[in-house]
Design a protein around this motif. Structure first.
Motif, mmCIF file in Angstrom:
data_model
loop_
_atom_site.group_PDB
_atom_site.id
_atom_site.type_symbol
_atom_site.label_atom_id
_atom_site.label_comp_id
_atom_site.label_asym_id
_atom_site.label_seq_id
_atom_site.Cartn_x
_atom_site.Cartn_y
_atom_site.Cartn_z
ATOM 1 N N GLY A 1 0.795 -1.228 0.000
ATOM 2 C CA GLY A 1 0.000 0.000 0.000
ATOM 3 C C GLY A 1 0.822 1.269 0.000
ATOM 4 N N ASN A 2 2.134 1.158 -0.058
ATOM 5 C CA ASN A 2 2.988 2.339 0.064
ATOM 6 C C ASN A 2 3.581 2.757 -1.273
ATOM 7 N N ASP A 3 4.072 3.977 -1.332
ATOM 8 C CA ASP A 3 4.827 4.385 -2.519
ATOM 9 C C ASP A 3 6.288 4.705 -2.213
ATOM 10 N N LEU A 4 6.605 4.931 -0.949
ATOM 11 C CA LEU A 4 7.996 5.244 -0.584
ATOM 12 C C LEU A 4 8.307 4.653 0.784
ATOM 13 N N ILE A 5 9.425 3.965 0.848
ATOM 14 C CA ILE A 5 9.882 3.396 2.120
ATOM 15 C C ILE A 5 11.150 4.123 2.528
ATOM 16 N N LEU A 6 11.184 4.622 3.729
ATOM 17 C CA LEU A 6 12.409 5.245 4.242
ATOM 18 C C LEU A 6 12.962 4.368 5.365
ATOM 19 N N VAL A 7 14.150 3.795 5.116
ATOM 20 C CA VAL A 7 14.785 2.913 6.088
ATOM 21 C C VAL A 7 15.875 3.696 6.817
ATOM 22 N N ILE A 8 15.773 3.765 8.111
ATOM 23 C CA ILE A 8 16.714 4.582 8.881
ATOM 24 C C ILE A 8 17.488 3.715 9.858
ATOM 25 N N GLY A 9 18.815 3.702 9.663
ATOM 26 C CA GLY A 9 19.665 3.021 10.637
ATOM 27 C C GLY A 9 19.527 1.513 10.651
ATOM 28 N N ALA A 10 19.407 0.915 9.490
ATOM 29 C CA ALA A 10 19.279 -0.543 9.403
ATOM 30 C C ALA A 10 19.687 -0.995 8.012
ATOM 31 N N PRO A 11 20.110 -2.260 7.878
ATOM 32 C CA PRO A 11 20.398 -2.801 6.547
ATOM 33 C C PRO A 11 19.115 -3.028 5.753
ATOM 34 N N VAL A 12 19.272 -3.126 4.453
ATOM 35 C CA VAL A 12 18.134 -3.398 3.551
ATOM 36 C C VAL A 12 18.358 -4.752 2.912
ATOM 37 N N PHE A 13 17.864 -5.813 3.430
ATOM 38 C CA PHE A 13 17.327 -6.093 4.747
ATOM 39 C C PHE A 13 18.045 -7.321 5.233
ATOM 40 N N LYS A 14 17.951 -7.644 6.472
ATOM 41 C CA LYS A 14 18.584 -8.858 6.975
ATOM 42 C C LYS A 14 17.630 -10.030 6.773
ATOM 43 N N TYR A 15 17.649 -10.586 5.547
ATOM 44 C CA TYR A 15 16.787 -11.723 5.260
ATOM 45 C C TYR A 15 17.345 -12.970 5.930
ATOM 46 N N TYR A 16 16.480 -13.950 6.139
ATOM 47 C CA TYR A 16 16.973 -15.194 6.746
ATOM 48 C C TYR A 16 16.648 -16.385 5.835
#
Lengths: 503, 503, 503, 503
Positions: free
Chosen positions: B234-249
């Motif tokens: 439902g979003n158009d913009l994601i702002l990631v602050i202070g974290a990796p993109v992303f820690k997948y497992y």
């Protein structure tokens, strides 16, 4: 990788990997763009290691790819396998990688690009198995942007501003970073002029970050602890921008700074900050920091700039051309728009005195001390000039020891018909080693001389033209002609082999 | 090094280096200060490597010193020589060094300190020959300061501001950094409230960077490509602050983001920025960036926060205690001021749902996935609490596999009489491995169970008190008593061994 | 990798990777076979590093596999990715590799096997992406044999033979290699008896290479330069077989050898040969070399063996049990067939005196000095004994510092109901550190004591039985009972905390 | 280090480190002695890395010293500091070290020497801080001897003997090792003659280990899996002595061996043994193994040696000189005693056919595939010949791509007036790359040509004499004159640019 090579890509072949890397490095330095060098697996990577080291110290954003043997045979370590691509270029690259799958090659390129450009920029190394090039990549990775520069904000810079406002006799030390960052050169000038304080160049920078023709400019700091410190005896605060603290060369013990003098370093390299032996360090973009500080500091009473002692014109020598006289004459005769690349360590001090650089992106050398950069750098810069609208003349000043390291470069100059004047300071010796030995009081050293080399002839073998001069009375005439030569020209100047002092 | 040990230095002995490193790590995380761990040459460094890795991912500013055999015998590689101190702790330290001379030890410490604290912080490794400690140091190195944080300026952040202003449905992802930076927690809240947008926690962060009790908080993102991406439909913009993109497992293929969604990352780690597979990255201090952005963005119409589905109170189970019910009860009974440390990978999702963290510096885990952190971390946090004025109760939630890794830690809890309640979720199995196997559809796996361990008895062997509970009807009473216990107490709770889903 | 696990493979789970590696190491030492340990990616590898180091010094042929995240996500470095598998276990493995393709996993195993078994044997490390396990392997690699041993021929050994024939007072130093090589033990005895010369054990060997009950046996050499050298004052030639020259521990300066004494080393390790500070080195199989030399040397006059001073029986102490007395009693009561594993550094000298080993493959310790080997080693040896026809009793002698490192091992002893007597020498201190401090004259050291630990209770928590003894008068009775216990039993013996001398 | 340089030491300066290393390498290869190369810190080490790699593959016992900045400044990483001397030359040296104290420099040299000479020999790297050279060394370390060779005994070789005795159609593959070991050449001949079986050379060996003029000699094996395997279709057992199994180059899939054929490898390199994809491996000295096997095998019926097809004399070409014709003429005109060094990858097959080597130590090339070895190797070999009594003519055959890598070497040839004929096969292209591209069916490749280079003129610039030939009819006359030239002479031969097949 070269199969079905795309047309919108310029590919330059060099006769030696050291030449390829230095050409690419200088091209990147001159244009400010990332550059891509392709090497021949571990073999070519080995031959290139000297100049990869220079790219590291030059902070050149460079993607090095090295072919790897076919993935199917790697476990057998066949001929030309890169036995350990993770170590091959260590410790002189920011990232070293061989993708775990063929499918990852494009995304690995993106990651390599991002790692190369980030402050502090530098070379990265990708080992690419040759059969990977024939695989289909399911989907190209998404385009993304990685902002290569740090910022500098007022809250971070406030202690610097406060210290400057409190200082009575500050001094600036401005490093190469301000010429590498597109907006750095002017930011440095504005800050210096508002502070109205003396400005020094740090030792062994690859390019000036501040105009050497400026009234506030004091020269290059000596590259040893004690004499460097003594230069600051009249100051209370030193602000070092965009440079290490400091790149010493011979060991002359002493205090790092005079008593009572404090130092602040602004650098975009965390490693540089942690390594500095004195002073407080802030990690920020040097050019942006200059602007923030300049706007925040209080105005100062305009101090009449300390008159910089302009060197007097030297007399024409009777017998042999000296390096000093040669540089003086070059400075007199050079065109208005020019670029210098150089590699003559022993004569650097005289060069700086006689041919001051007044404009940005006009002087390029190697920051590492590894021989073999200055000559191919002239090619890289000339390619950049040819592509730009400036089309400046490149003047390349070379010691004869340095020249021999990458003599193969003359071929590229000839093949591309580049507009370069190579000036060879032929003193028939490794003068920098002799200076060093003097400094160390070492005697009876073997093999410091370089007799019996005719570099003009060698350059002719690669397709360049050239000539000689030995008589001081003929220098101006010969040089005038050489400067007006279209295409590459090598002028071998016999100079006085007197050994200059190291410091 | 321990000779004539100074009085103003606290020294804690641990029974295992893994315990020492994790205690120190958590102490540093809880106080925000640098910490110093001393290991027993290559031997102790080896035993510590698991938790050194955790310190790397936790970004803990940690100076690790390791004794080295006497310099005079190093060439012989005598017993307990550190054969290659430059590689010993690689690749999990920021700097690894053995000084070239005894005289350099103090300055090497300063450099180690500087390297450890700089963003992104992390462990550094110094190998110190034991005879160096008896040498005189001519002069202590000058004090210097290295600003550990990057800045964030408006000119750097302008593209982020513009993108946010243009976005219709932005979302925030806030990482641990905002709890690590002293001014981060509130800066994140202010930014989120001005944006009036949903806030997520990234997967596998060591601590929350945003209050889990906040109306805008949505929960922890799932740790796999496809389900994570779907959260942003439902979003158009994601702002990631202070974290990796992303820690997948686990690997669940899919698009990194839904079509048409863009992503911006703000991180102080250049490596994190270059590694991200999608989005644009800016390298800046996350807390400072929040403030700059918050001030610059346009005000938004206050949107009624999406109602976060508050979990209903669970029913008391008839037969066995479930993890869900246990956490629910702990949350009901816990004191107002508390700190959580935890290491129960399989139950993390339920924990997050039942015991939301509303205050900064109140929850600590390991970011690496290396087992053996949560239990000694409770000790480190409790030491920090004891020194502070807060004196909060530490509640340590442990899986029984994880507990066994560092069971020796109970000794420190007992020796220091620390105010910790250890809650053991005894399910007699490696539940996270079972979850993982389910996800991978792997069958007939050997050795996933853990029968026959009585951890209360073990803890008693180390001097702690403890007890058991199995009957859901007794849980509240037992827990109330355990929480009011002064000093360390281990409560072993038999829980339903049902294997939770991995995602 | 564990999916569809084959039935003809024994898999033992441990509660900690350090336990797994040491169990496997000791199993390999006891059986002479290669062993396979599977670790949990970088995380488990980190936790195992201490005992991997021990495997390196023990020369254990060990294939370590470590799971790696799925190949498809490796470029992203997801949770639990092994960031740099080539460095992760450096410098303590002989080969470190992650196959370039899934198809190479089987052939990489073969190469790993070959590398592990070759003299000198040691651990190798394979990182295996988990998705590789699901790929089809086109064809299994061909079976091949790599002869793990070097040879020793008369032409190579002739200078050794000549030197021995010329020597008047030779001495032998026989290392662990002669117990590791199947035919070494008897070859050493035959050579010693033909030379009729004194035989020493080198310092800090993991197992004896020569019967400690033999009339020619002189004891263990002291682990420091000067005192070791002094032991050879009456000799003219030292022949060191299958050991380094030498594994010194504290630095006591002096000449490496008395004047006029020469030394010859025979080793299968090129590194050991190049590292030796004195003597001539030959790289050959130690056992084969013994045989060749024994056949070629001239017969000697049988010299009456120097009477080895048999230790007198100690008096029963009045107050506290001493280590000396304890070992004496164990030696009296032990069954005819037994195996010792041990980790009590401070009491090693007394142990060697009181419980001499007369048979091969009967004593196992760690050669590295890394704590945490002796206890799980007992498990590994007991598994080997259970599988063999010997079914000997394993007696494991432990310091209480060492025990705490791998206390989790008791679980495996209990789960497998192994026939082991663990004897804990409870002195409530790190006695070896105290001995070392005495040697270094260091005072005021923090944290050398270990109060408040009840290891019997801890072991009970893991399912073992155990008991205590403190009164010297009860020792024999208690020990007799403990020795006759079926299954694992932990006897905690309070001993006199007197600190032994280091040398 | 060069201060007060001793008179009994020969020091040769080179214009580039790659030249220095290759000269030294070839000198060592030609004399069988250890060689010492001194480089200029990290800078010179970087420039030398290509040929250090070649020294690794050539198994040259080489001690490389690299100056390091003064120990007192190392922590600051001043100009020309070797940032990480342990990694600088990795992974291409056997040992890399910087002594922990100045006092250890002499003993570190001894250890370096021992490490370099041990089988398999190779380069080692010592980083020496420059101020260490001024320190007093308390006592020089004791002289010691490390036997560099492994042995080979009958008990180890018995399975090989048995296999040979059982084999009906054995074949031998004899590697460079038998020319490197002083007693290897004849041992190989005797074994081959007793077996009366075909003998092959493995692909890409640096020198022949068996006379190419021998009746049993079959030629060089093709460097790819399938065609190599096919050569053995008539055999049942392959014995590979002193070579890897195998150094493949292009990937042509197939079985490693024909069905039913077995293979045995005898090598002194454990790594080579573990890496081989097929066959059983024994680690032993190859020359000693030949002798042991030869004595132990049963006599065979003397088989008439398979007639080796002698190449017919080629016709004199009409138009352009071909490589084939050139080699034929050289072979006709060459003096009785000669040495070949070569670097013309594309023409190697023809060279082997036309100029067979019948004597030991008479042919040297690089084993690594790194360009830049053959030309300076001629200098190193010529120095060795000058010192010996043989004073053979050195004939150096060069491709024009290879020549350009180390064109600076001509200076040393001129300075020392060495008796070398350099023959340049001028085809104006990278023929080996073109062959490779053909094999890979790659089209539209950029930059494979080398126009506009006059190497004779370049060599003249360095003080050598030289000449040209293009007309086939003049070849004999010109070559006769060139061969009789005293001192170095460069003959540039324009050859037919036809691209040879890779396999």
């Amino acid at each position: 990788m070269l199969k079905e090579f795309p047309d919108d890509f310029d590919y330059y072949l060099a006769l030696h990997e050291a030449v390829a890397v230095a050409m690419a490095d200088a091209y990147s330095q001159a244009t400010g763009n990332v550059v891509h060098v392709n090497l021949h697996t571990a073999a070519g990577s080995g031959n290139a290691m000297g100049n990869i080291q220079t790219a590291w110290f030059n902070r050149t954003p460079m993607i090095i790819t090295a072919g790897q043997q076919t993935r199917e045979m790697l476990l057998l370590e066949p001929l030309l396998a890169n036995k350990n691509p993770y170590l091959q270029a260590s410790p002189w690259v920011k990232w070293s990688y061989e993708p775990a799958r063929a499918e990852d090659v494009p995304a690995a390129f993106l990651r390599a690009y991002a790692a190369a450009v980030q402050a502090p920029a530098g070379p990265v190394y990708l080992s690419l198995p040759m059969d990977d090039m024939d695989k289909q990549c399911p989907l190209p990775p998404a385009h993304r942007k990685v902002d290569p520069r740090l910022s500098a904000s007022l809250d971070q810079m406030q202690p610097v501003v406060d210290a400057l406002d409190k200082a009575k006799h500050p001094a600036l030390v401005i490093g190469a970073a301000l010429d590498q960052l597109p907006d750095g050169w002017n930011a440095g000038i504005k800050l210096a002029e508002k502070l109205a304080c003396p400005v020094w160049a740090p030792p062994f920078e690859a390019r000036p970050g501040f105009p050497e023709t400026h009234a506030l400019y004091q020269g290059v700091l000596p590259a040893a602890i004690k004499p460097l410190s003594e230069k600051f005896s009249g100051n209370d605060l030193i602000l070092v921008i965009g440079a290490p603290v400091f790149k010493y060369y011979p060991h002359v013990p002493g205090d790092y700074l005079p008593k009572g003098v404090s130092l602040i370093q602004i650098t975009d390299s965390a490693e540089e900050a942690s390594r500095a032996p004195v002073g407080d360090s802030y990690i920020a973009d040097p050019a942006r920091a200059c602007k923030v500080i300049e706007q925040a500091i209080a105005a100062r009473k305009p101090v009449a700039p300390q008159a910089v002692s302009t060197a007097e014109a030297p007399k024409q020598p009777d017998d042999m051309i000296t390096a000093d006289y040669l540089f003086y004459v070059i400075n007199e005769l050079k065109p208005k728009d020019f670029v210098i690349t150089q590699e003559s360590f022993s004569n650097m001090a005289k060069l700086k005195k006689r041919i001051p650089i007044g404009k940005p992106r006009s002087y390029f050398a190697g920051a590492s001390g590894v021989l073999g950069y200055g000559l191919p750098a002239a090619i890289g810069v000339a390619l950049a000039e040819r592509e730009s609208e400036r089309k400046r003349k490149v003047i390349c000043l070379l010691g004869d020891g340095a020249t021999q390291y990458v003599v193969q470069s003359f071929w590229n100059a000839a093949q591309e018909r580049l507009n370069i004047l190579f000036v060879l300071l032929r003193n028939r010796e490794y003068a920098i080693l002799k200076s060093n030995s003097k400094q160390l009081k070492a005697k009876n050293l073997p093999s410091m001389d370089l007799p019996g080399i005719d570099t003009v002839k060698i350059a002719q073998g690669y397709g360049c033209e050239g000539g000689y001069v030995r008589d001081p009375r003929q220098l101006k005439e010969v040089l005038t002609k050489a400067l007006s030569h279209e295409g590459p020209y090598i002028l071998q100047v016999e100079i006085d082999p007197e050994v200059p002092k190291l410091l």
